[in-house]
Design a protein around this motif. Structure first.
Motif, mmCIF file in Angstrom:
data_model
loop_
_atom_site.group_PDB
_atom_site.id
_atom_site.type_symbol
_atom_site.label_atom_id
_atom_site.label_comp_id
_atom_site.label_asym_id
_atom_site.label_seq_id
_atom_site.Cartn_x
_atom_site.Cartn_y
_atom_site.Cartn_z
ATOM 1 N N ALA A 1 -4.342 -4.752 -5.477
ATOM 2 C CA ALA A 1 -3.892 -5.329 -4.205
ATOM 3 C C ALA A 1 -2.839 -6.410 -4.428
ATOM 4 C CB ALA A 1 -5.086 -5.912 -3.445
ATOM 5 N N PHE A 2 -3.007 -7.183 -5.498
ATOM 6 C CA PHE A 2 -2.042 -8.251 -5.797
ATOM 7 C C PHE A 2 -0.646 -7.674 -5.978
ATOM 8 C CE2 PHE A 2 0.360 -10.566 -9.043
ATOM 9 C CZ PHE A 2 0.405 -11.850 -8.492
ATOM 10 N N PHE A 3 -0.524 -6.654 -6.798
ATOM 11 C CA PHE A 3 0.805 -6.096 -7.062
ATOM 12 C C PHE A 3 1.335 -5.315 -5.861
ATOM 13 C CE2 PHE A 3 -0.459 -6.888 -11.502
ATOM 14 C CZ PHE A 3 0.660 -7.607 -11.903
ATOM 15 N N ARG A 4 0.455 -4.665 -5.135
ATOM 16 C CA ARG A 4 0.903 -3.974 -3.932
ATOM 17 C C ARG A 4 1.483 -4.966 -2.932
ATOM 18 N NH1 ARG A 4 -3.461 -1.476 -2.979
ATOM 19 N NH2 ARG A 4 -4.330 -2.939 -1.460
ATOM 20 N N ASN A 5 0.879 -6.146 -2.845
ATOM 21 C CA ASN A 5 1.356 -7.161 -1.912
ATOM 22 C C ASN A 5 2.662 -7.814 -2.355
ATOM 23 O OD1 ASN A 5 -0.847 -6.745 -0.248
ATOM 24 N ND2 ASN A 5 -2.066 -8.392 -1.162
ATOM 25 N N GLN A 6 3.034 -7.610 -3.619
ATOM 26 C CA GLN A 6 4.320 -8.129 -4.094
ATOM 27 C C GLN A 6 5.490 -7.260 -3.627
ATOM 28 O OE1 GLN A 6 4.430 -11.103 -5.640
ATOM 29 N NE2 GLN A 6 2.198 -11.063 -5.411
ATOM 30 N N GLY A 7 5.176 -6.102 -3.075
ATOM 31 C CA GLY A 7 6.227 -5.199 -2.645
ATOM 32 C C GLY A 7 6.946 -4.563 -3.808
ATOM 33 N N LEU A 8 6.213 -3.780 -4.606
ATOM 34 C CA LEU A 8 6.786 -3.138 -5.787
ATOM 35 C C LEU A 8 8.023 -2.313 -5.419
ATOM 36 C CD1 LEU A 8 3.540 -1.887 -7.560
ATOM 37 C CD2 LEU A 8 5.127 -3.595 -8.450
ATOM 38 N N ARG A 9 9.117 -2.561 -6.108
ATOM 39 C CA ARG A 9 10.353 -1.822 -5.857
ATOM 40 C C ARG A 9 10.168 -0.352 -6.206
ATOM 41 N NH1 ARG A 9 15.430 -4.902 -8.472
ATOM 42 N NH2 ARG A 9 16.360 -2.936 -7.747
ATOM 43 N N ASP A 10 10.571 0.520 -5.290
ATOM 44 C CA ASP A 10 10.447 1.949 -5.573
ATOM 45 C C ASP A 10 11.755 2.561 -6.060
ATOM 46 O OD1 ASP A 10 11.923 1.979 -3.249
ATOM 47 O OD2 ASP A 10 10.348 2.882 -2.009
ATOM 48 N N ASP A 11 12.817 1.724 -6.194
ATOM 49 C CA ASP A 11 14.072 2.233 -6.745
ATOM 50 C C ASP A 11 14.117 2.094 -8.269
ATOM 51 O OD1 ASP A 11 14.147 -0.548 -6.508
ATOM 52 O OD2 ASP A 11 16.337 -0.602 -6.403
ATOM 53 N N ILE A 12 13.054 1.549 -8.850
ATOM 54 C CA ILE A 12 12.916 1.459 -10.299
ATOM 55 C C ILE A 12 11.630 2.155 -10.698
ATOM 56 C CG2 ILE A 12 12.667 -0.066 -12.294
ATOM 57 C CD1 ILE A 12 14.153 -2.207 -10.792
ATOM 58 N N GLN A 13 11.732 3.132 -11.581
ATOM 59 C CA GLN A 13 10.562 3.836 -12.095
ATOM 60 C C GLN A 13 10.400 3.512 -13.576
ATOM 61 O OE1 GLN A 13 11.155 8.016 -11.386
ATOM 62 N NE2 GLN A 13 10.486 7.897 -9.264
ATOM 63 N N PHE A 14 9.181 3.190 -13.952
ATOM 64 C CA PHE A 14 8.873 2.893 -15.354
ATOM 65 C C PHE A 14 7.989 3.984 -15.930
ATOM 66 C CE2 PHE A 14 10.519 -1.349 -15.041
ATOM 67 C CZ PHE A 14 10.648 -1.802 -16.351
ATOM 68 N N VAL A 15 8.341 4.421 -17.132
ATOM 69 C CA VAL A 15 7.462 5.281 -17.928
ATOM 70 C C VAL A 15 7.088 4.487 -19.164
ATOM 71 C CG1 VAL A 15 7.217 7.434 -19.203
ATOM 72 C CG2 VAL A 15 8.564 7.381 -17.078
ATOM 73 N N GLY A 16 5.804 4.271 -19.360
ATOM 74 C CA GLY A 16 5.341 3.467 -20.478
ATOM 75 C C GLY A 16 4.985 4.313 -21.689
ATOM 76 N N VAL A 17 5.341 3.804 -22.870
ATOM 77 C CA VAL A 17 4.983 4.455 -24.142
ATOM 78 C C VAL A 17 4.227 3.437 -24.968
ATOM 79 C CG1 VAL A 17 5.835 5.542 -26.247
ATOM 80 C CG2 VAL A 17 7.045 5.914 -24.078
ATOM 81 N N ASP A 18 2.967 3.728 -25.266
ATOM 82 C CA ASP A 18 2.147 2.794 -26.042
ATOM 83 C C ASP A 18 0.883 3.533 -26.486
ATOM 84 O OD1 ASP A 18 0.218 0.514 -26.656
ATOM 85 O OD2 ASP A 18 1.979 -0.628 -26.053
#
Length: 214
Positions: free
Chosen positions: A47-64
């Motif tokens: 909920a915290f990050f959703r309320n920050q208004g995550l930008r949808d014009d940037i997509q991240f793919v994580g490698v770890d």
């Protein structure tokens, strides 16, 4: 924009670039007793990050290779997709290659020295058709030479940002400080920042197609 984050861990880079939060904000949220993320309930984190208004014009793919870290970032919506294979020894699956395809840029802010040219070559090969740049930080005293050589096979030219040094973290012990200073001296690296600040620093490297590098 599609960004591949090599060594993404819990998705900190995604959180910083997809919101208006800075690193101090995240430290406060996670570490302060009254911080919004100080409790372990994942629903509150989501909920915290959703309320920050995550930008949808940037997509991240994580490698770890840490499944737990990548799963956390995926569950919170910070990552679009994740690759948790040990790419030091394993090839990518068809699904993983598809997730990495068509990237605009590859970044790495802390895994050089743990992830070697083997990982970077496998990741870049999966997205090579889109000719993404690679921007990576190598913590002292790790060398970037072998990774630069691997990327050269994809016709990328690597240049260090010679005047830029990024503070990475504090020395964990006096023993670590002495060992790193000795290693830097052996390699002929400028260690003035490490000697005077109490922090380990990182150098930044940009790998790009010929004529595009800074």
């Amino acid at each position: 924009m599609k960004i591949i984050d090599v060594g993404c861990s819990y998705g900190v880079n995604a959180a910083l670039l997809r919101t208006d939060l800075d690193l101090d904000d995240l430290y406060a949220a996670y570490l302060e007793p009254s911080g919004s993320l100080s409790r372990r309930q994942e629903i509150e984190h989501r909920a915290f990050f959703r309320n920050q208004g995550l930008r949808d014009d940037i997509q991240f793919v994580g490698v770890d290779p840490s499944f737990r870290a990548v799963r956390y970032a995926l569950d919170l919506g910070l990552l679009e997709a994740g690759v948790t294979a040990d790419l030091e020894t394993c090839d990518l699956t068809v699904k993983e290659r598809s997730a990495l395809a068509d990237a605009d840029i590859l970044i790495s802010t802390g895994c050089v020295g743990y992830a070697t040219e083997a990982t970077f070559a496998r990741v870049y090969e999966a997205s090579a058709t889109s000719r993404p740049w690679v921007v990576a930080f190598a913590m002292h005293p790790f060398s970037y030479d072998d990774i630069a050589a691997a990327l050269k096979a994809f016709s990328l030219e690597t240049e260090p940002l010679k005047r830029f040094r990024q503070r990475q973290r504090r020395f964990s012990t006096s023993t670590e400080r002495q060992a790193i200073l000795q290693a830097m001296a052996k390699l002929g690296m400028d260690d003035r920042l490490e000697r005077t600040s109490g922090y380990i620093y990182a150098s930044c490297y940009i790998s790009a197609p010929p004529g595009e590098a800074l």
